[in-house]
Design an enzyme around this catalytic site. Structure first.
Site, PDB file in Angstrom:
ATOM      1  N   GLU A 306       0.989  -1.375  -0.192  1.00 20.02           N
ATOM      2  CA  GLU A 306      -0.404  -0.055   0.208  1.00 20.02           C
ATOM      3  C   GLU A 306       0.947   1.171  -0.012  1.00 20.02           C
ATOM      4  O   GLU A 306       1.974   1.121   0.832  1.00 20.02           O
ATOM      5  CB  GLU A 306      -0.909  -0.292   1.841  1.00 20.02           C
ATOM      6  CG  GLU A 306      -1.954   1.263   1.476  1.00 20.02           C
ATOM      7  CD  GLU A 306      -2.405   1.061   2.759  1.00 20.02           C
ATOM      8  OE1 GLU A 306      -3.381   1.966   2.662  1.00 20.02           O
ATOM      9  OE2 GLU A 306      -1.946   0.816   3.709  1.00 20.02           O
ATOM     10  N   LYS A 372      -9.410   2.490  -3.204  1.00 20.77           N
ATOM     11  CA  LYS A 372     -10.133   1.992  -1.825  1.00 20.77           C
ATOM     12  C   LYS A 372     -11.399   2.500  -1.486  1.00 20.77           C
ATOM     13  O   LYS A 372     -11.794   3.757  -1.915  1.00 20.77           O
ATOM     14  CB  LYS A 372     -10.161   2.518  -1.496  1.00 20.77           C
ATOM     15  CG  LYS A 372      -9.839   2.069   0.707  1.00 20.77           C
ATOM     16  CD  LYS A 372      -8.959   2.232   1.936  1.00 20.77           C
ATOM     17  CE  LYS A 372      -8.612   1.687   3.024  1.00 20.77           C
ATOM     18  NZ  LYS A 372      -7.837   1.746   3.999  1.00 20.77           N
ATOM     19  N   CYS A 425      -4.974  -2.110   2.693  1.00 21.54           N
ATOM     20  CA  CYS A 425      -5.430  -1.928   4.387  1.00 21.54           C
ATOM     21  C   CYS A 425      -6.853  -2.923   4.943  1.00 21.54           C
ATOM     22  O   CYS A 425      -7.476  -3.776   4.313  1.00 21.54           O
ATOM     23  CB  CYS A 425      -5.306  -0.579   4.886  1.00 21.54           C
ATOM     24  SG  CYS A 425      -5.034  -0.636   6.365  1.00 21.54           S
TER      25      CYS A 425
END
Length: 553
Positions: A306, A372, A425
């Site tokens: 990430e 995301k 994440c």
């Protein structure tokens, strides 16, 4: 045992409160990396006995009993979450001069909010409380409902759901394929709390212990059967894609240092260009899950963690060219990076920034991206931004720009037709986000993360453990790459195929396991969850009605 239970039941004031907190803190040891799940068979019976004594200041008055039960559950939750997620405060130390003031909020404030769910669970269970197994069924159903609610209320934070405690290894993970993590959470509370019946009359105690043994045996037996049916999926077919995990192990302070960007980027390129590498020997306890090197073949797909790219690739042609020159012919890179989307507002140029996974080809071309969807509040964006930014606050991990959430999940199709579902994440702790978008075929889940924010604390181990359960639920292998660990390839049964340990700068190559047919589709898992809660609730309500019929309160 009955005498001991009576002493717990009659504990006064601060002793009752202190024991509630201590029981919650001890229960946190059932989670990764400790996995001391046997503790649950002690702490939950004691919690049941504390709730037996939750009568309030006016015995017989329902509202007082509910308040007393809520207080016990809230204190239990406070201890559990404070001991289980204290490491979140480590992220605030990265920029201590600006964020150190918020450490008490991370260590006690967030646990105090999350503890409300456990307080509500205990109060709800107290509504159907009885004097036998019925009250244990009520507690299990209420905790299952609380863990489900914790997954979406206030954006959701289902970290360390109780069910993970009962699934320390792949053989004990397979029950998640039936009803998901929230059903297993209800099941975990049920079996953990059944020994509370040891304080009952002899016949009831023997029955409860026998039931506990049967349920735990069924849980383990189902896992043994399912792994035997699946076979050794860790040994993938020879023509499967070779995946390279790139773990640069770069300190968070260096990642944020603008002067160190070139060195950071070069580290990623150098690791990508290494000759074919075997996976690291697995840690103790994972020996049976390990797969050997990927036959010496060059990787087909390289994965970076990430926000690993220190440049905006949509602006930096030189960085893209460097990636293209480093990749071998036919290779493709999946890189965690910040994606900029320019725009205009009120005559001035503005832009949106997304925490993304980008696919880059050997020609240095961005061939796809997935942004995301579920951002971390106060981490990647600032709730009530207009109000809070006016007093100088900003999101911890978003610099000055803040991130925008993608409107929907997006898959990425790579060369050769392989389709992956990126989860960035902590998206991997949300079961619904791991389910492929409606009508889309997905071959694997890719989870990129940067747990370097949390240092060498339980956080990275907890994150890996919870991510593994998404493979069991969905039947999809998981490619997980973390900046400083723990990176791994996980097969559809939750077994680790390749792994890079914590704070190790290395690469690991592994053949990607094939996806498996999930035991139940997502909709059926949800139905199974609600069916299980309904059965537990029916047992609890029936026991409560019988108690009232014979003059109980």
């Amino acid at each position: 045992m009955e005498h001991f239970a009576q002493r717990i039941l009659l504990l006064p004031g601060w002793r009752r409160a202190a024991l509630s907190v201590a029981l919650g803190a001890l229960t946190a040891l059932t989670q990764a990396p400790f996995h001391l799940f046997a503790i649950g068979f002690v702490t939950f019976p004691l919690l049941v006995w504390l709730l037996d004594g939750a009568v309030g200041t006016t015995p017989g008055k329902a509202s007082g009993a509910l308040r007393a039960a809520f207080r016990i559950g809230w204190l239990f939750g406070l201890g559990y979450f404070a001991a289980g997620i204290w490491w979140l405060a480590n992220a605030l130390l990265v920029e201590a001069p600006e964020f150190a003031w918020a450490i008490p909020l991370a260590v006690l404030g967030l646990p105090a909010v999350l503890a409300v769910f456990y307080g509500a669970a205990c109060a709800l269970a107290r509504l159907a409380w009885s004097d036998g197994v019925g009250r244990i069924a009520a507690l299990a159903a209420a905790f299952g409902l609380a863990e489900w609610a914790r997954s979406f209320i206030l954006t959701g934070f289902p970290w360390n759901a109780i069910g993970y405690a009962l699934m320390p290894s792949p053989v004990l993970m397979q029950s998640a394929a039936i009803g998901g993590i929230f059903a297993v959470s209800a099941f975990a509370v049920l079996v953990f709390a059944l020994p509370a019946q040891l304080a009952a009359r002899r016949g009831a105690a023997i029955t409860a212990v026998a039931l506990c043994v049967v349920l735990v045996g069924a849980h383990a037996g189902f896992g043994i059967w399912r792994l035997a049916q699946a076979g050794d999926l860790a040994v993938a077919r020879d023509d499967a894609p070779v995946i390279r995990l790139v773990q640069p192990a770069i300190a968070q302070e260096q990642k944020m240092d603008r002067e160190a960007r070139a060195a950071t980027f070069q580290t990623l390129l150098d690791l990508t260009a290494l000759d074919a590498a075997p996976d690291e020997a697995p840690a103790a306890g994972d020996q049976a899950e390990a797969q050997g090197p990927a036959s010496g073949r060059a990787p087909d797909i390289v994965v970076w963690p990430e926000t690993s790219v220190p440049y905006l690739l949509t602006r930096d042609a030189a960085a893209l060219a460097s990636i293209g020159e480093t990749l071998l012919p036919e290779q493709m890179l999946l890189a965690g990076a910040v994606r900029e989307e320019p725009g205009e507002q009120a005559g001035s140029v503005t832009g949106r920034y997304y925490n993304s996974v980008m696919a880059v080809t050997t020609g240095g071309v961005i061939a796809g991206a997935a942004d995301k969807v579920h951002l971390v509040p106060f981490g990647e964006y600032l709730p009530f931004a207009d109000l809070l930014s006016a007093i100088g606050l900003r999101a911890v991990a978003a610099a000055d720009r803040g991130y925008s959430a993608a409107p929907a999940r997006t898959t990425i199709t790579l060369q050769g037709g392989l389709t992956v579902l990126p989860l960035v994440c902590y998206e991997s702790i949300f079961p619904k986000l791991a389910v492929p978008p409606s009508g889309q075929r997905v071959d694997a889940i890719v989870n990129v993360t940067n747990d370097a924010w949390f240092g060498r604390t339980p956080g990275p181990w907890q994150h890996l453990h919870q991510t593994r359960l998404r493979a069991v639920e969905t039947g999809l292998p998981i490619i997980r790459v973390a900046n400083n660990g723990i990176s791994a390839v996980v097969d559809p049964q939750g077994r680790i195929v390749a792994r890079i340990g914590h704070d190790v700068r290395a690469v690991a190559d592994a053949l990607l396991p094939d996806a498996a047919q999930p035991l139940f589709p997502e909709r059926q898992r949800e139905i199974n969850f609600w069916l299980f809660l309904s059965i537990l609730s029916a047992i609890a309500i029936t026991a409560r009605i019988r108690l009232r019929a014979f003059g109980g309160n």
